[in-house]
Scaffold this motif. Structure first.
Motif, PDB file in Angstrom:
ATOM      1  N   ALA A  79       0.748  -1.309  -0.072  1.00  0.00           N
ATOM      2  CA  ALA A  79      -0.103  -0.035   0.021  1.00  0.00           C
ATOM      3  C   ALA A  79       0.650   1.188   0.010  1.00  0.00           C
ATOM      4  O   ALA A  79       0.588   2.225  -0.685  1.00  0.00           O
ATOM      5  CB  ALA A  79      -0.905  -0.044   1.275  1.00  0.00           C
ATOM      6  N   ILE A  80       1.976   1.328   0.861  1.00  0.00           N
ATOM      7  CA  ILE A  80       2.918   2.338   0.767  1.00  0.00           C
ATOM      8  C   ILE A  80       3.307   2.644  -0.598  1.00  0.00           C
ATOM      9  O   ILE A  80       3.577   3.742  -0.957  1.00  0.00           O
ATOM     10  CB  ILE A  80       3.863   1.916   1.770  1.00  0.00           C
ATOM     11  CG1 ILE A  80       3.363   2.309   3.135  1.00  0.00           C
ATOM     12  CG2 ILE A  80       5.068   3.143   1.929  1.00  0.00           C
ATOM     13  CD1 ILE A  80       4.279   1.706   4.312  1.00  0.00           C
ATOM     14  N   GLY A  81       4.069   1.514  -1.107  1.00  0.00           N
ATOM     15  CA  GLY A  81       4.452   1.523  -2.492  1.00  0.00           C
ATOM     16  C   GLY A  81       3.526   2.259  -3.374  1.00  0.00           C
ATOM     17  O   GLY A  81       3.918   3.034  -4.419  1.00  0.00           O
ATOM     18  N   LYS A  82       2.221   1.864  -3.638  1.00  0.00           N
ATOM     19  CA  LYS A  82       1.108   2.631  -4.177  1.00  0.00           C
ATOM     20  C   LYS A  82       0.953   3.975  -4.082  1.00  0.00           C
ATOM     21  O   LYS A  82       1.108   4.704  -4.968  1.00  0.00           O
ATOM     22  CB  LYS A  82      -0.208   1.744  -3.963  1.00  0.00           C
ATOM     23  CG  LYS A  82      -0.775   0.975  -5.070  1.00  0.00           C
ATOM     24  CD  LYS A  82      -2.222   0.414  -4.671  1.00  0.00           C
ATOM     25  CE  LYS A  82      -2.066  -0.967  -4.916  1.00  0.00           C
ATOM     26  NZ  LYS A  82      -3.317  -1.764  -4.381  1.00  0.00           N
ATOM     27  N   VAL A  83       0.920   4.544  -2.807  1.00  0.00           N
ATOM     28  CA  VAL A  83       0.963   5.986  -2.745  1.00  0.00           C
ATOM     29  C   VAL A  83       2.115   6.613  -3.062  1.00  0.00           C
ATOM     30  O   VAL A  83       2.078   7.649  -3.623  1.00  0.00           O
ATOM     31  CB  VAL A  83       0.424   6.324  -1.427  1.00  0.00           C
ATOM     32  CG1 VAL A  83      -0.700   5.990  -0.843  1.00  0.00           C
ATOM     33  CG2 VAL A  83       1.396   5.980  -0.215  1.00  0.00           C
ATOM     34  N   LEU A  84       3.224   5.979  -2.744  1.00  0.00           N
ATOM     35  CA  LEU A  84       4.571   6.475  -3.334  1.00  0.00           C
ATOM     36  C   LEU A  84       4.500   6.975  -4.731  1.00  0.00           C
ATOM     37  O   LEU A  84       4.921   8.006  -5.511  1.00  0.00           O
ATOM     38  CB  LEU A  84       5.740   5.952  -2.877  1.00  0.00           C
ATOM     39  CG  LEU A  84       6.380   6.127  -1.510  1.00  0.00           C
ATOM     40  CD1 LEU A  84       7.382   5.273  -1.191  1.00  0.00           C
ATOM     41  CD2 LEU A  84       6.683   7.630  -1.520  1.00  0.00           C
ATOM     42  N   LYS A  85       3.912   5.774  -5.741  1.00  0.00           N
ATOM     43  CA  LYS A  85       3.715   5.956  -7.113  1.00  0.00           C
ATOM     44  C   LYS A  85       2.861   7.131  -7.305  1.00  0.00           C
ATOM     45  O   LYS A  85       2.894   7.723  -8.540  1.00  0.00           O
ATOM     46  CB  LYS A  85       3.398   4.636  -7.498  1.00  0.00           C
ATOM     47  CG  LYS A  85       3.625   4.091  -9.012  1.00  0.00           C
ATOM     48  CD  LYS A  85       3.699   2.922  -9.433  1.00  0.00           C
ATOM     49  CE  LYS A  85       3.491   2.508 -10.724  1.00  0.00           C
ATOM     50  NZ  LYS A  85       3.291   1.327 -10.801  1.00  0.00           N
ATOM     51  N   SER A  86       1.805   7.081  -6.881  1.00  0.00           N
ATOM     52  CA  SER A  86       0.416   7.734  -7.270  1.00  0.00           C
ATOM     53  C   SER A  86       0.684   9.421  -6.959  1.00  0.00           C
ATOM     54  O   SER A  86       0.257  10.102  -7.322  1.00  0.00           O
ATOM     55  CB  SER A  86      -0.807   7.147  -6.871  1.00  0.00           C
ATOM     56  OG  SER A  86      -1.008   7.564  -5.628  1.00  0.00           O
TER      57      SER A  86
END
Lengths: 237, 111
Positions: free
Chosen positions: A46-53
Motif C-alpha cells: 500500500a505504501i508503494g502505491k501511494v508513493l507511485k501515485s
C-alpha cells in the motif's frame, strides 16, 4: 503525531525526498517511511502505491486501518531567461508553491535588482544544471528564444522527462527550433512534448498576462500527469 | 523577501515544528477521506495550538471553527479523534460543508 516523526518528515521535505507518514487509525501510532525503505507485507504494498501515485489515502492492511499521507517534493520551476515575463512568473510561481530558479548568462538581464527575492543564476544553463540536475518534478520554461541559451536546457528537459517543457517563440521561431532538435537526434514525438506556443490560450498580451498563461499550463501538467516509479535514490526510473 | 523556498513559510507541518520548539502545545488535523465535492484534498493539514491559533486548512473555511474547538480538548486529553463533516449528520446542520461534500478529519495531539 510523534514529534520525532514530524521532525524527520520535515527534514525529508527540506532534502527533496519523498516520504510517507503511516498512521494506525486505531491506536494513533505513527511512523515515517522514506522512498526506498523496505516495508513488508500488505502495508508495504500500500505504501508503494501511494508513493507511485502521489495520492494520500486510507488503506486496510493486516486487519487494521491505516492512513498513508504521502509527501512528494514540491515541484521546481527552472526559467531560462531573465526577461520581462520572468519578472512576474517567478514570484507568482513561488506563491503557488514552486521552487524557482532563473538562469540567464546575459548579465544585463540577470540583475538582482530586476529579480528581488529570486534564486537567480547569471550563468550558462549547461553550468548551472550540472550542479542541480533536472528531474521529473521540474518544469522547464524557456523564454529567451535564443537558441544558444534555450536549446541545451530544452533538450536536457526532454531527455530527463521533466513534467513540463515549454518554449516561447512565434510559430516560425518554433519551426526552426523543431528542425534543430531533430538534427540533435530527438524524435518528432519527443519534440512534440514542448508546449509551443507557450501558455494556455487565454489571449494573453502583456508579459504579466503571458506569465499567468504559462503558470496555469504548468499547474495543469503537474496535476494531470502520473508520477513515475521512483527508485531508492528518489530518481525517476 | 528571502531566498528560502516559499512552501516552508506556509507549510502547516513546518509551522507545527516551530510551535513545538517554542514550547507550545499543538494539535494536528488531517483530512483522511473525502466524498463528493470536498474543498481540500486528502492529506491536507490544519494545525492548532492551545490558544486557538491555527494555520492551514481542512476545508474552505466551512468546518475549521468546529475542528479548532475540538482541538483544545484533544490537546488536553491527548486522545486522538475522528471527526466527520457532511450533509447527512447532525454536525453538518451547524457547520456542514455548503459544497455538499463529506470529509473525515483525524485530529491528534503532537507529542
Amino acid at each position: 503525531m510523534d514529534p520525532y516523526v514530524l521532525k524527520s518528515l520535515n527534514a525529508a521535505k527540506r532534502a527533496r525526498e519523498a516520504a510517507v507518514v503511516v498512521t494506525d487509525l486505531e491506536d494513533g501510532r505513527d511512523r515515517l517511511v522514506r522512498a526506498g525503505d523496505h516495508v513488508a507485507g500488505e502495508l508495504g504494498e500500500a505504501i508503494g502505491k501511494v508513493l507511485k501515485s502521489g495520492k494520500s489515502g486510507v488503506a486496510q492492511a493486516e486487519g487494521r486501518e491505516f492512513f498513508l499521507n504521502v509527501h512528494v517534493p514540491p515541484a521546481r520551476m527552472v526559467i531560462i531567461g531573465a526577461v520581462h515575463i520572468s519578472q512576474t512568473l517567478a514570484p507568482m510561481a513561488r506563491m503557488a508553491g514552486f521552487d524557482v530558479t532563473i538562469i540567464d548568462p546575459r548579465t544585463a538581464f540577470a540583475t538582482p535588482e530586476r529579480f528581488d527575492g529570486s534564486d537567480l543564476r547569471a550563468d550558462w544553463p549547461e553550468d548551472v544544471l550540472k550542479d542541480r540536475p533536472l528531474d521529473y518534478f521540474t518544469a522547464v520554461v524557456a523564454v529567451t528564444h535564443d537558441p544558444k541559451i534555450d536549446d541545451y536546457p530544452l533538450i536536457s528537459a526532454l531527455k530527463t522527462g521533466c513534467f513540463y517543457v515549454g518554449a516561447l517563440g512565434s510559430r516560425k521561431t518554433h519551426g526552426r527550433r523543431v528542425e534543430r532538435l531533430k538534427e540533435a537526434g530527438l524524435s518528432e514525438e519527443t519534440i512534440g512534448r514542448i508546449a509551443a506556443p507557450i501558455g494556455l490560450p487565454i489571449g494573453a498580451a502583456s508579459p504579466a498576462e503571458i506569465a499567468v498563461a504559462v503558470l496555469a499550463q504548468v499547474i495543469e501538467a503537474l496535476r494531470t500527469r502520473e508520477l513515475p516509479v521512483r527508485d531508492a535514490e528518489g530518481a525517476a526510473a | 523577501m528571502t531566498l528560502s523556498p516559499q512552501p516552508d513559510q506556509h507549510d502547516p507541518l513546518m509551522i507545527a515544528e516551530n510551535w513545538m520548539n517554542d514550547g507550545r502545545n499543538v494539535a494536528i488535523a488531517t483530512v483522511v477521506e473525502t466524498w463528493g465535492s470536498a474543498p481540500r484534498p486528502t492529506g491536507s493539514h490544519l494545525v492548532i495550538d492551545s490558544e486557538g491559533n491555527f494555520e492551514g486548512s481542512v476545508s474552505g473555511g466551512c468546518v475549521e471553527g468546529a475542528v479548532i474547538a475540538e482541538a483544545i480538548d484533544v490537546i488536553d486529553s491527548g486522545k486522538p479523534r475522528m471527526l466527520e463533516f457532511g450533509v447527512a449528520d447532525e454536525t453538518a446542520w451547524r457547520v456542514g460543508l455548503s459544497c455538499g461534500g463529506k470529509i473525515r478529519v483525524y485530529l491528534e495531539r503532537l507529542g
